[in-house]
Design a protein around this motif. Sequence first.
Motif, PDB file in Angstrom:
ATOM      1  N   PHE A  31       0.832  -1.207   0.000  1.00  0.00           N
ATOM      2  CA  PHE A  31       0.000   0.000   0.000  1.00  0.00           C
ATOM      3  C   PHE A  31       0.869   1.262   0.000  1.00  0.00           C
ATOM      4  N   ILE A  32       1.822   1.323   0.913  1.00  0.00           N
ATOM      5  CA  ILE A  32       2.583   2.574   1.067  1.00  0.00           C
ATOM      6  C   ILE A  32       3.513   2.782  -0.117  1.00  0.00           C
ATOM      7  N   ASP A  33       3.991   1.675  -0.714  1.00  0.00           N
ATOM      8  CA  ASP A  33       4.826   1.806  -1.906  1.00  0.00           C
ATOM      9  C   ASP A  33       4.022   2.437  -3.042  1.00  0.00           C
ATOM     10  N   GLN A  34       2.759   2.000  -3.195  1.00  0.00           N
ATOM     11  CA  GLN A  34       1.938   2.561  -4.272  1.00  0.00           C
ATOM     12  C   GLN A  34       1.619   4.043  -4.016  1.00  0.00           C
ATOM     13  N   VAL A  35       1.396   4.419  -2.753  1.00  0.00           N
ATOM     14  CA  VAL A  35       1.180   5.849  -2.450  1.00  0.00           C
ATOM     15  C   VAL A  35       2.420   6.641  -2.878  1.00  0.00           C
ATOM     16  N   ALA A  36       3.592   6.132  -2.501  1.00  0.00           N
ATOM     17  CA  ALA A  36       4.832   6.852  -2.807  1.00  0.00           C
ATOM     18  C   ALA A  36       5.080   6.918  -4.314  1.00  0.00           C
ATOM     19  N   ARG A  37       4.771   5.814  -5.023  1.00  0.00           N
ATOM     20  CA  ARG A  37       4.974   5.800  -6.481  1.00  0.00           C
ATOM     21  C   ARG A  37       4.136   6.876  -7.163  1.00  0.00           C
ATOM     22  N   LEU A  38       3.000   7.234  -6.544  1.00  0.00           N
ATOM     23  CA  LEU A  38       2.141   8.287  -7.113  1.00  0.00           C
ATOM     24  C   LEU A  38       2.573   9.676  -6.650  1.00  0.00           C
ATOM     25  N   GLY A  39       3.645   9.748  -5.900  1.00  0.00           N
ATOM     26  CA  GLY A  39       4.142  11.053  -5.481  1.00  0.00           C
ATOM     27  C   GLY A  39       3.506  11.565  -4.211  1.00  0.00           C
ATOM     28  N   GLY A  40       2.692  10.739  -3.556  1.00  0.00           N
ATOM     29  CA  GLY A  40       2.094  11.156  -2.287  1.00  0.00           C
ATOM     30  C   GLY A  40       3.108  11.000  -1.163  1.00  0.00           C
ATOM     31  N   ALA A  41       3.089  11.925  -0.201  1.00  0.00           N
ATOM     32  CA  ALA A  41       3.968  11.779   0.961  1.00  0.00           C
ATOM     33  C   ALA A  41       3.512  10.547   1.726  1.00  0.00           C
ATOM     34  N   ALA A  42       4.451   9.650   2.071  1.00  0.00           N
ATOM     35  CA  ALA A  42       4.073   8.331   2.586  1.00  0.00           C
ATOM     36  C   ALA A  42       5.085   7.820   3.583  1.00  0.00           C
ATOM     37  N   GLY A  43       4.622   7.169   4.641  1.00  0.00           N
ATOM     38  CA  GLY A  43       5.534   6.573   5.608  1.00  0.00           C
ATOM     39  C   GLY A  43       4.915   5.341   6.239  1.00  0.00           C
ATOM     40  N   GLY A  66       4.015  -4.282  -9.730  1.00  0.00           N
ATOM     41  CA  GLY A  66       3.203  -3.535 -10.706  1.00  0.00           C
ATOM     42  C   GLY A  66       2.683  -2.214 -10.182  1.00  0.00           C
ATOM     43  N   ALA A  67       3.124  -1.778  -9.010  1.00  0.00           N
ATOM     44  CA  ALA A  67       2.691  -0.474  -8.498  1.00  0.00           C
ATOM     45  C   ALA A  67       3.208   0.593  -9.454  1.00  0.00           C
ATOM     46  N   GLY A  68       2.315   1.477  -9.899  1.00  0.00           N
ATOM     47  CA  GLY A  68       2.703   2.395 -10.976  1.00  0.00           C
ATOM     48  C   GLY A  68       2.692   3.863 -10.592  1.00  0.00           C
ATOM     49  N   SER A  69       3.483   4.645 -11.333  1.00  0.00           N
ATOM     50  CA  SER A  69       3.461   6.109 -11.197  1.00  0.00           C
ATOM     51  C   SER A  69       2.267   6.640 -11.995  1.00  0.00           C
ATOM     52  N   PHE A  70       1.982   7.934 -11.886  1.00  0.00           N
ATOM     53  CA  PHE A  70       0.887   8.505 -12.696  1.00  0.00           C
ATOM     54  C   PHE A  70       1.186   8.340 -14.190  1.00  0.00           C
ATOM     55  N   ASP A  71       2.435   8.537 -14.591  1.00  0.00           N
ATOM     56  CA  ASP A  71       2.761   8.373 -16.021  1.00  0.00           C
ATOM     57  C   ASP A  71       2.484   6.940 -16.468  1.00  0.00           C
TER      58      ASP A  71
END
Length: 315
Positions: free
Chosen positions: A41-53, A298-303
């Motif tokens: 979960f947190i990896d996918q948040v970070a991959r989208l550029g969200g601040a995550a911990g 497969g966790a992806g960035s917005f691009d």
Amino acid sequence: LGPTVTIGEILVEIMAETPGVGFLEPQPLTGPYPSGAPAIFIDQVARLGGAAGIVGCVGHDDFGRLNIERLQRDGADVSAISIHPELPTGSAFVRYRPDGARDFVFNLTRSAAGQISLDDAAKALLDRAGHLHVMGSALSIPGAWDLIRYGLDRIAECGGSVSLDPNARKELLSSHEAAGQFAAIVAEADLLLPSGDELFAAAGCEGEEAALAALFDQGVSEIALKRGDKGATVFRHSGERTDGAAFQVEEIDPTGAGDCFGAAYLTCRRMGFPPDRALLYANAAGARNVTRKGPMEGAGSFDELDAFIANTSRA
Ligand code: ATP
């Protein structure tokens, strides 16, 4: 507002390569892959550029390093991942049956993953959180409740928000204590991310309409109901309903779809996207993740999600 923070198990996953072959005989395995529902979960948040911990614990070994390096590379705050000096990093061995069902052999509570506690680094991260995402699965870890309770109190003080993926093990919820903790989290949650029958477990009653009404009565404002390859539906307290069709993909590895879906939905909503757009990205994140072997590969960035949406048809 402060980062999205979650709490719980950080694992490696090792999987049987051939569906239908159990663990009773030697066979090709693949992995280790970084894993654990809160970590995915947190990896996918970070991959989208969200601040995550994330608050978690790993062993002083390669499996621990693999997880920390991946989360750090993808932009998550790893300051509250402690390294246990003796116990190994938690692990999950998974095999797929021919019908797609999964069987796991977990080493969770007796590994470093089971050793999370409310230490100074965890407090520091939870003190600056703007959103707390609770994973029901984490309630299996003895120290998790203290952390969750602390996090819920800090969020209430700072006016942040709370989401819950009610993926707690059914057997766990038959314990009076765990059921009480689970109900307390539901009562403080703004967003719920159930899959199938988890909706009824969260509501404490059967039937979709009754369950939704019970949850909205408790103050939940949005419920994103995950339906696997049938997509998902968002129900809002205001009465609006938004259906999102699934993307048509070949499912290689279903593990982690729900975590990526939840991370994308929440992150988009925290970024101010309307529910239908957040649902589009969430369905894309879940579907894209099942096309790769490994729970967070497969966790992806917005691009990457934009490219996936442009090139994939929907049911
Ligand atoms: P898991 O426990 O495996 O992480 P889950 O049970 O919490 O998953 P699912 O409903 O399986 O959640 O999947 C979450 C979302 O991911 C779905 O709502 C859908 O958007 C997407 N998804 C999952 N599987 C598929 C699939 N085979 N094809 C297309 N989309 C999928």
